[in-house]
Design a protein around this motif. Sequence first.
Motif, PDB file in Angstrom:
ATOM      1  N   UNK A 166       0.779  -1.218   0.000  1.00 51.43           N
ATOM      2  CA  UNK A 166       0.000   0.000   0.000  1.00 51.43           C
ATOM      3  C   UNK A 166       0.813   1.272   0.000  1.00 51.43           C
ATOM      4  N   UNK A 167       2.147   1.188   0.045  1.00 50.42           N
ATOM      5  CA  UNK A 167       2.957   2.403   0.028  1.00 50.42           C
ATOM      6  C   UNK A 167       3.130   2.876  -1.411  1.00 50.42           C
ATOM      7  N   UNK A 168       2.601   4.051  -1.687  1.00 56.60           N
ATOM      8  CA  UNK A 168       2.657   4.584  -3.045  1.00 56.60           C
ATOM      9  C   UNK A 168       4.085   4.885  -3.495  1.00 56.60           C
ATOM     10  N   UNK A 169       4.976   5.098  -2.552  1.00 59.37           N
ATOM     11  CA  UNK A 169       6.344   5.475  -2.910  1.00 59.37           C
ATOM     12  C   UNK A 169       7.098   4.362  -3.629  1.00 59.37           C
ATOM     13  N   UNK A 170       6.573   3.146  -3.565  1.00 56.08           N
ATOM     14  CA  UNK A 170       7.229   2.033  -4.260  1.00 56.08           C
ATOM     15  C   UNK A 170       6.800   1.934  -5.722  1.00 56.08           C
ATOM     16  N   UNK A 171       5.848   2.776  -6.144  1.00 54.75           N
ATOM     17  CA  UNK A 171       5.314   2.705  -7.498  1.00 54.75           C
ATOM     18  C   UNK A 171       6.020   3.690  -8.419  1.00 54.75           C
ATOM     19  N   UNK A 172       6.411   3.220  -9.600  1.00 57.30           N
ATOM     20  CA  UNK A 172       7.122   4.054 -10.561  1.00 57.30           C
ATOM     21  C   UNK A 172       6.287   5.258 -10.985  1.00 57.30           C
ATOM     22  N   UNK A 173       4.982   5.038 -11.203  1.00 58.35           N
ATOM     23  CA  UNK A 173       4.104   6.127 -11.646  1.00 58.35           C
ATOM     24  C   UNK A 173       4.029   7.225 -10.592  1.00 58.35           C
ATOM     25  N   UNK A 174       4.010   6.840  -9.326  1.00 58.36           N
ATOM     26  CA  UNK A 174       3.925   7.850  -8.271  1.00 58.36           C
ATOM     27  C   UNK A 174       5.250   8.602  -8.136  1.00 58.36           C
ATOM     28  N   UNK A 175       6.339   7.904  -8.362  1.00 55.21           N
ATOM     29  CA  UNK A 175       7.648   8.553  -8.373  1.00 55.21           C
ATOM     30  C   UNK A 175       7.655   9.691  -9.381  1.00 55.21           C
ATOM     31  N   UNK A 176       7.117   9.438 -10.563  1.00 55.99           N
ATOM     32  CA  UNK A 176       7.103  10.462 -11.611  1.00 55.99           C
ATOM     33  C   UNK A 176       6.249  11.659 -11.224  1.00 55.99           C
ATOM     34  N   UNK A 177       5.148  11.404 -10.489  1.00 57.23           N
ATOM     35  CA  UNK A 177       4.308  12.517 -10.037  1.00 57.23           C
ATOM     36  C   UNK A 177       5.060  13.403  -9.057  1.00 57.23           C
ATOM     37  N   UNK A 178       5.803  12.786  -8.146  1.00 60.63           N
ATOM     38  CA  UNK A 178       6.555  13.569  -7.163  1.00 60.63           C
ATOM     39  C   UNK A 178       7.666  14.362  -7.835  1.00 60.63           C
ATOM     40  N   UNK A 179       8.413  13.695  -8.731  1.00 67.86           N
ATOM     41  CA  UNK A 179       9.509  14.380  -9.425  1.00 67.86           C
ATOM     42  C   UNK A 179       8.983  15.549 -10.238  1.00 67.86           C
ATOM     43  N   UNK A 180       7.863  15.335 -10.913  1.00 62.04           N
ATOM     44  CA  UNK A 180       7.254  16.421 -11.687  1.00 62.04           C
ATOM     45  C   UNK A 180       6.848  17.571 -10.770  1.00 62.04           C
ATOM     46  N   UNK A 181       6.243  17.243  -9.632  1.00 62.22           N
ATOM     47  CA  UNK A 181       5.737  18.307  -8.760  1.00 62.22           C
ATOM     48  C   UNK A 181       6.866  19.175  -8.210  1.00 62.22           C
ATOM     49  N   UNK A 182       7.927  18.533  -7.700  1.00 60.22           N
ATOM     50  CA  UNK A 182       8.998  19.315  -7.081  1.00 60.22           C
ATOM     51  C   UNK A 182       9.813  20.086  -8.127  1.00 60.22           C
ATOM     52  N   UNK A 183       9.627  19.750  -9.393  1.00 55.43           N
ATOM     53  CA  UNK A 183      10.270  20.528 -10.458  1.00 55.43           C
ATOM     54  C   UNK A 183       9.635  21.906 -10.571  1.00 55.43           C
ATOM     55  N   UNK A 184       8.348  21.999 -10.224  1.00 56.36           N
ATOM     56  CA  UNK A 184       7.608  23.254 -10.383  1.00 56.36           C
ATOM     57  C   UNK A 184       7.252  23.922  -9.056  1.00 56.36           C
ATOM     58  N   UNK A 185       7.151  23.150  -7.973  1.00 62.04           N
ATOM     59  CA  UNK A 185       6.684  23.700  -6.701  1.00 62.04           C
ATOM     60  C   UNK A 185       7.410  23.058  -5.527  1.00 62.04           C
ATOM     61  N   UNK A 186       7.225  23.641  -4.351  1.00 60.11           N
ATOM     62  CA  UNK A 186       7.725  23.036  -3.121  1.00 60.11           C
ATOM     63  C   UNK A 186       6.663  22.074  -2.613  1.00 60.11           C
ATOM     64  N   UNK A 187       7.052  20.839  -2.376  1.00 61.12           N
ATOM     65  CA  UNK A 187       6.100  19.820  -1.955  1.00 61.12           C
ATOM     66  C   UNK A 187       5.821  19.948  -0.461  1.00 61.12           C
ATOM     67  N   UNK A 188       4.530  20.013  -0.109  1.00 60.80           N
ATOM     68  CA  UNK A 188       4.122  19.986   1.295  1.00 60.80           C
ATOM     69  C   UNK A 188       3.139  18.845   1.487  1.00 60.80           C
ATOM     70  N   UNK A 189       2.730  18.612   2.723  1.00 59.36           N
ATOM     71  CA  UNK A 189       1.883  17.448   3.009  1.00 59.36           C
ATOM     72  C   UNK A 189       0.529  17.533   2.312  1.00 59.36           C
ATOM     73  N   UNK A 190      -0.028  18.730   2.180  1.00 64.71           N
ATOM     74  CA  UNK A 190      -1.332  18.880   1.530  1.00 64.71           C
ATOM     75  C   UNK A 190      -1.267  18.457   0.073  1.00 64.71           C
ATOM     76  N   UNK A 191      -0.289  18.973  -0.636  1.00 65.48           N
ATOM     77  CA  UNK A 191      -0.170  18.645  -2.056  1.00 65.48           C
ATOM     78  C   UNK A 191       0.328  17.218  -2.271  1.00 65.48           C
ATOM     79  N   UNK A 192       1.072  16.687  -1.314  1.00 67.19           N
ATOM     80  CA  UNK A 192       1.490  15.286  -1.405  1.00 67.19           C
ATOM     81  C   UNK A 192       0.265  14.378  -1.354  1.00 67.19           C
ATOM     82  N   UNK A 193      -0.704  14.710  -0.505  1.00 71.21           N
ATOM     83  CA  UNK A 193      -1.926  13.917  -0.413  1.00 71.21           C
ATOM     84  C   UNK A 193      -2.749  14.038  -1.687  1.00 71.21           C
ATOM     85  N   UNK A 194      -2.742  15.222  -2.288  1.00 71.12           N
ATOM     86  CA  UNK A 194      -3.491  15.431  -3.525  1.00 71.12           C
ATOM     87  C   UNK A 194      -2.890  14.620  -4.675  1.00 71.12           C
ATOM     88  N   UNK A 195      -1.595  14.335  -4.602  1.00 66.58           N
ATOM     89  CA  UNK A 195      -0.938  13.567  -5.661  1.00 66.58           C
ATOM     90  C   UNK A 195      -1.523  12.171  -5.828  1.00 66.58           C
TER      91      UNK A 195
END
Length: 323
Positions: free
Chosen positions: A192-221
């Motif tokens: 159930x940990x999303x961090x082990x999924x390749x697709x979720x990795x790409x969402x995080x990398x994309x997000x921090x390229x444009x914005x600062x990641x916080x807990x609210x936006x991490x949940x929205x991902x």
Amino acid sequence: MKALALFSGGLDSMLSISTIVKQGIEVEAIFISTGFGPLNTELLKRRANMAGASFRVVDICDKYLQDVLLNPKYGYGKAINPCIDCHGYMFKVALSMLDDLNASFVISGEVLGQRPMSQRAQALKSVEKLSEDKENKILRPLSAKLLPPTLPEINGWVDREKLLDFSGRGRTRQMELAKIYGYSDYESPAGGCLLTLEAFKNKIIDYIKFNKLDSSNAKLLRLGRHLRLPNGAKMIISRNETEGNAILEMLDDKNIKMSEIITNKIGAISLLDNNASDDDIKLACSLALAYTKNPNDGECKFNNKIINAKSVDKSLAQKYFIV
């Protein structure tokens, strides 16, 4: 005597709890929420209770992002999963709670050699170092006989002979023990940990390229289809009604800098960055119309502006998906 259990909701976590409870020790299951694990805490509570433990949720989302996810000492696995750092941090949190909860030691469902990154013998030593377990209070009941004795065993709080010697990636012995303990509901294997999924990795990398990641936006991902439009705006399109409602609820959070595209038609919920360019707004409105039940040209509203948009085929959205 009381122990705190790091609890994921998986079978190994349940088995470790029951193994200790059967020695007459009270156990409180601690689900440490990083924002990337299971969302259904009621299900987790039911499973913890089935194993014989009380249940508590501890939210560490904000500190986890900065202290672990974005700066792991031991790096990532195949995706963006800092498993060694994550386990060490969770143990550190649990150990810090012992006095307040009148508990004496911490247990987990880790099995020696089960997970290649975080449960090798050397990895367990790294985890213990990160946890700052100076008094040797971490006990792994399922593999305890294969590991050096811990304080609970040395002091006689726990009978080492009643602990187990599980190892490796096989699950046969766990399944057999689950039958003995009479579990009627469990997840196998734990996950159930999303961090082990390749697709979720790409969402995080994309997000921090444009914005600062916080807990609210991490949940929205974790909700919806995520798109990055030509001029850099982020768009999210829900995949079902339940997800759409969850997305709308998150808009009450002031840290979410996105607004709904209103189409006045039945269909998916679509969000767009508040600072999107005019071209991205027009494209997003066209895509929002495409995900309605009767897609055709129409009027959209975004941040109090009326936009006349032409519906497009859904296939166009695939060009912008973050996958």
